[in-house]
Enzyme design. Sequence first.
Site, short mmCIF file in Angstrom:
data_model
loop_
_atom_site.label_atom_id
_atom_site.label_comp_id
_atom_site.label_asym_id
_atom_site.label_seq_id
_atom_site.Cartn_x
_atom_site.Cartn_y
_atom_site.Cartn_z
N ARG A 175 0.85 -1.19 0.00
CA ARG A 175 0.00 0.00 0.00
C ARG A 175 0.89 1.25 0.00
O ARG A 175 1.51 1.58 1.00
CB ARG A 175 -0.93 0.03 1.21
CG ARG A 175 -1.78 1.30 1.27
CD ARG A 175 -3.01 1.18 2.13
NE ARG A 175 -2.73 1.08 3.55
CZ ARG A 175 -3.67 1.16 4.51
NH1 ARG A 175 -4.94 1.36 4.17
NH2 ARG A 175 -3.35 1.02 5.77
N ASP A 216 -4.02 3.13 13.82
CA ASP A 216 -3.16 3.74 12.81
C ASP A 216 -3.69 5.14 12.52
O ASP A 216 -4.52 5.67 13.27
CB ASP A 216 -3.05 2.87 11.55
CG ASP A 216 -4.38 2.72 10.80
OD1 ASP A 216 -5.36 3.44 11.13
OD2 ASP A 216 -4.43 1.91 9.87
#
Length: 521
Positions: A160, A443
Site C-alpha cells: 500500500r 493507525d
Amino acid sequence: MSVDVIGPMGERYDEILSERALELIGLLHRELNPRRLELLERRQTRQEEIAAGGSLGFLEETKAVREDPSWRVADAAPGLVDRRVEITGPTDRKMTINALNSGAKVWLADQEDANTPTWENVVGGQLNLLDAISRKIDFSTATKSYALKPDDELATIVVRPRGWHLPEKHLLVDGERTSGSLVDFALYLVACGQLQLDRGAGPYYYLPKMESHLEARLWNDAFVLAQDFLGLPRGTIRATVLIETYPAAFEMEEILYELREHSAGLNAGRWDFMFSVIKTYRTRGADFQLPDRNSVTMTVPFMRAYTELLVRTCHKRGAHAIGGMAAFIPSKDPAVNEQAFAKVEADKTREAGDGFDGSWVAHPGMVETCKAVFSSVLGDRPNQLDVLREDVHVTAQQLLDVASTPGSVTEAGLRNNISVAIQYLAAWLEGTGAVGIFNLMEDAATAEISRSQIWQWRQNNVVLDTGATVTTDLVTKLADEEIAKLEDPARFATARETFLAVALDDEYIDFLTLPAYERFK
C-alpha cells in the site's frame, strides 16, 4: 531537468534508489504530477460545493458505465485467487517476517496509514520487502530470532503506497517535491516487480484514499507508463482499491472500470470511511454528526448500505470484495481476549455471510479466527465471486443516511478520542505508524476519526451526556488530564500541540499527517 535525492543515503539505499528507479520516478512525475495536483484541487472544489448545501450522489455522466453489462475486470492474478484472510501492518523488519509467516493469504505491506513516512522508513521498508522476496531477511532480539517459513506457506505481498495527497520531500524532480504515491509505487516496482514475477506472483498494490474514478484513471495511467518503461506486459500490475472515502462510495463501478485490466477488487476501508463521512459533511450540522466512534458499528444503516453495495458491485464485475479491519489485538487479560475474539468472530461471520471474499486482521493472533469463519462459508471454493447479491439495491439516500445512526456523544467518548489521538501522534512523530492502544491496533485512520469528531463536535456546540458543551477550553482541559494518566507525560508535549492544532483550529486541516510530516527533516 534532474531527479535529485536530497535525503541522506544510508547503507544499501542504492539498491532501492537505483538509476532505473529514479528515472521512472522522473517520468511519472513529469507526465502525471500536474494532473495529480488538479485532482487534489477538484477535491477542494467538491468540498466547497457540499459545504454550500450540495450533496454526493451517483454520477449522471458515468451512468452508461454502470448500466453496461458487458465489461468485467481481469481474472485474479496468481496469489490473489484466495484472499480469505489478509493481515495488515508496516514494513519494519520484524513485522515483515511475522506477517508473511502469519498464515494469512495476503499481507498488506503498509507504506501508508500504519507507517510514519520518515526517509528511513520509506527506503528501509522497501529494503525489507526486497530482502523478504529474495529470502535474505532475518531479525533477532536478545531472546528470540525470526526467519521466514517455506515459500508455499508465505502470504502474498500487496504493497500500500501513500495516498495522492502526500508528498515526498526527499526526492525532487526538476526542483519539485514528488508524490509519495508515485515514489512508493515506483521504488517497489523497480526493485521487486520482476523478482515477484520470477517467483510466480507479481507486483501487487492496495490503493488508498481515492475520491473519484478520475483518480483511479490517474493510477491506471501510472501503471501503463511504468509497465511500458520496464518492458512488462500491460495488466502485469494488479491493484485493489480501498473504498475508504465517502465520495468513492458513489463511484465504485467507475473505479473498477478505470482499472479493469489492472483491478484486483475493492476493500471496505471502514475506519477511513468513517473519517471521510465526518470530514465531508463536517459543516452540515446534526444530520451528519456521528456519536462516539466506538458505538458506530458496521450494522448501522449507512455503513450497511456501503458494504452491501461494495460486494454487489465487485461480484457483478468479477472482482474480489475484501472486508474491513478487525483492529483487536490479543491481551494478557483472558476476559478481554474472550470478548475481543467473540467480536471478531461475529464481525467476520457477518462479512462472510454478506458475500465478502475475505477480510482483514491487524495481528497474527487473529488470523486463524478470521480464516476459520471464512473457510466455514467458502467450503472448497477459493472465493465467493459466484455470490452476486442481486438482491442488493442501494440508493444514494441510503448511503447518506447518517442521521439514523444510534448513539450519543459522551465525555468518555471525548476522552477516548483525545487520548488515542495524542498517544498515536506521539508514536507517529517518533517513527512508528501502528500502535497498540487500549487493546486495539491504531493507525492514522483512527487518529483522523478522533480529531475530526472533536473538530465537528466543537463547531456544532455539542452537549455531552454530562451536560457540558464541547469547547476549546474543555478539550484542552481533558487533554491535560488524559496526558497526566500516561507514563512519562513529558513525552507527549509535541503530540499534544499537534493534536490541539488540528482538532481546535477554526480551519479544518484535510489530513493531520500533512502538518505532522513537516516536522521531520
